[in-house]
Design an enzyme around this catalytic site. Structure first.
Site, short mmCIF file in Angstrom:
data_model
loop_
_atom_site.label_atom_id
_atom_site.label_comp_id
_atom_site.label_asym_id
_atom_site.label_seq_id
_atom_site.Cartn_x
_atom_site.Cartn_y
_atom_site.Cartn_z
N ASP A 152 51.48 8.71 35.90
CA ASP A 152 50.90 8.15 34.66
C ASP A 152 49.80 7.13 34.96
O ASP A 152 49.68 6.11 34.29
CB ASP A 152 51.99 7.51 33.81
N LYS A 154 46.43 5.47 34.68
CA LYS A 154 45.36 5.38 33.68
C LYS A 154 45.10 3.89 33.45
O LYS A 154 45.94 3.05 33.79
CB LYS A 154 45.75 6.07 32.37
N ASN A 157 47.76 1.49 32.02
CA ASN A 157 48.96 1.19 32.80
C ASN A 157 48.67 0.36 34.05
O ASN A 157 49.50 0.25 34.94
CB ASN A 157 49.66 2.49 33.22
N ASP A 170 54.66 0.61 33.58
CA ASP A 170 55.15 1.78 32.84
C ASP A 170 55.50 2.93 33.78
O ASP A 170 54.71 3.84 34.00
CB ASP A 170 54.15 2.24 31.78
N THR A 187 49.02 11.83 30.40
CA THR A 187 47.95 11.69 29.41
C THR A 187 46.98 12.85 29.58
O THR A 187 46.57 13.14 30.72
CB THR A 187 47.23 10.35 29.62
#
Length: 338
Positions: A152, A154, A157, A170, A187
């Protein structure tokens, strides 16, 4: 109890049971609501009455966790965060559950999201992007050494501490891997082709996501975007890259080597792993021994007035909380070890 605002989006979750904290477990007091709204949880800033230290409390609504079939992701997050210890990863101190909510007590990182700084500046300079990329490379290398895939990566985060160094946060999609996994998660703009195609995926997805992130940091937008996820997926699978003219020659070469459809040929996922990434010409000026020691000079130093400062997170009006009925005992069994 002071609860004036919901701030930012450290973690995209929802809802909190204030009665639990009135019971004063750990003698913590609610000081401020820190972060955000989302699918099934929220994150709050809390203050220890004894030490006066600040922490981030992640609270997740058990019925929604079950309804959205997120039980395994929640357990994965606890398992991963319990195992890791690295200067660029957020720390977990404690977990608990009552008959309504799951709780995770974490360190509070008060500099805000990298996402906010990127959006306010439009894009980062080559040297700024290189600084964040170097710290992220070390974080990914560490996770992969523990057989953990993050899944994850991005800007939302990535948090900055008060000195400007990163913390990945996260870990809801993180997972300890033996071989491959088939869960579709992440995402849309950051998904690797093998995730979209349900071919089974592993640690290579994190290097793909780093290529997307570097592009977005330096261009101001991701390489594959569309008005709907299916359009994004089509562009990812087509793999056509169009770089802005201002991008450095070497960073374009690095991004191309991350965004290789064939994961066996993807930089970071070959025989030498992260060493291949570190030896790339774009990182020529980076002293890799200094990176995990936090010796590189951060390009952005957040404005932080004190440990519990919340000014680097966006504010949202607080909505009303409903007191939910207790979860049946059979459902609580799922989280008996949480």
């Amino acid at each position: 109890l002071i609860c004036p605002y919901i701030l930012g989006s450290l973690w995209k979750k929802k809802v909190f049971n204030i009665d639990f904290w009135i019971g004063a477990i750990l003698l913590m007091s609610i000081f401020h609501i820190v972060s955000g709204t989302g699918t099934f949880g929220r994150v709050f800033l809390v203050k220890d009455k004894k030490t006066r230290g600040f922490f981030a409390l992640k609270a997740m609504k058990i019925p929604d966790v079950i309804r959205l079939k997120q039980e395994q992701h929640v357990h994965n997050e606890k398992e991963v965060l319990t195992e890791v210890n690295h200067p660029f990863l957020v720390r977990l101190f404690w977990t608990h559950h009552d008959d309504r909510f799951l709780y995770m007590l974490m360190e509070y990182v008060n500099g805000g999201e990298l996402f906010s700084y990127l959006r306010s500046r439009g894009r980062f300079s080559n040297s700024t992007g290189m600084f964040y990329s170097a710290e992220i490379v070390c974080a990914i290398e560490y996770l992969h050494s523990k057989e953990i895939v993050y899944r994850d990566l991005k800007p939302e985060n990535i948090l900055l501490d008060n000195e400007g160094h990163i913390r990945l946060t996260d870990f809801g999609f993180a997972k300890k891997l033996s071989e491959r996994t088939w869960t579709l998660c992440g995402t849309p703009e950051y998904l690797a082709p093998e995730v979209i195609q349900s071919k089974g995926h592993g640690r290579a997805v994190d290097w793909w996501a780093l290529g997307i992130l570097i592009f977005e940091m330096l261009a101001g937008y991701p390489p594959f975007f569309d008005d709907n996820p299916f359009g994004i997926y089509q562009k990812i699978l087509a793999g056509k890259l169009e770089f802005p003219r201002h991008l450095d020659f070497y960073v374009k070469d690095l991004i191309k080597k991350f965004l290789v459809i064939d994961r066996a040929r993807r930089l970071g996922n070959m025989k030498n792993g992260a060493d291949d990434v570190k030896k790339h010409r774009w990182f020529k000026s980076v002293d890799w021994d200094s990176v995990p020691c936090r010796k590189l000079k951060p390009p952005i130093v957040p404005k932080v007035s004190h440990e519990g400062d919340t000014s680097n997170f966006d504010t949202y009006p607080e909505d009303e909380w409903k007191k939910d009925t207790p979860v049946p005992a059979k459902d609580l069994e799922i989280f008996k070890d949480f």
